[in-house]
Design an enzyme around this catalytic site. Sequence first.
Site, PDB file in Angstrom:
ATOM      1  N   HIS A 275       0.812  -1.216   0.000  1.00  0.00           N
ATOM      2  CA  HIS A 275       0.000   0.000   0.000  1.00  0.00           C
ATOM      3  C   HIS A 275       0.853   1.277   0.000  1.00  0.00           C
ATOM      4  CE1 HIS A 275       1.134   0.138   4.191  1.00  0.00           C
ATOM      5  NE2 HIS A 275       0.604   1.349   4.268  1.00  0.00           N
TER       6      HIS A 275
ATOM      7  N   HIS B  84       1.602   6.692  -1.159  1.00  0.00           N
ATOM      8  CA  HIS B  84       0.699   5.935  -0.284  1.00  0.00           C
ATOM      9  C   HIS B  84      -0.600   5.686  -1.036  1.00  0.00           C
ATOM     10  CE1 HIS B  84      -1.712   4.929   3.255  1.00  0.00           C
ATOM     11  NE2 HIS B  84      -0.560   4.718   3.875  1.00  0.00           N
TER      12      HIS B  84
END
Length: 160
Positions: free
Chosen positions: A66, A81
């Site tokens: 992620h 992110h």
Amino acid sequence: MGLFSKKKIETTLTAPIDGQLIPLEKVQDSVFSQKMMGDGFAVEPSDDKIVSPVSGTVESIFPTKHALMIQSKHGLEIMLHLGIDTVELNGEPFEIVVKKGDQIEQGAAIGKMDIDAIKAKQKLPTVIVIVSNMDQVKNISEVTPGQVSVGADVQTIQSK
């Protein structure tokens, strides 16, 4: 300009994905919106293809896929992110095509994210770009909210 004055070093960050560009303060996560991790911008994605917002070296990829860190040639640490609270999804909606140590150019493919799968798990697919070593930053430009295409110039950082 004096004999020993430093040359101005600027780095331009580009959109890592198509979508709606938003200022970091508007991100629905206080860690990012309050700039606890650093300054930058976010994109509410309309596509699934993710590219690098900067040229540099892939320093790390989180096991849950992620997030990843890229170090620019001028030493800026850029965190990419993918989504909010998506660490809990254990990498399922992400396909990352780079690996630690790769030298990548701005705009190079990083991977894909399954936006529908992220939303189905009640998570937000917001893609966030952060300069995490703000101690190296002299100035960072504001972002202009609105529709943005992948690869478009978004933010300019002036290094110390």
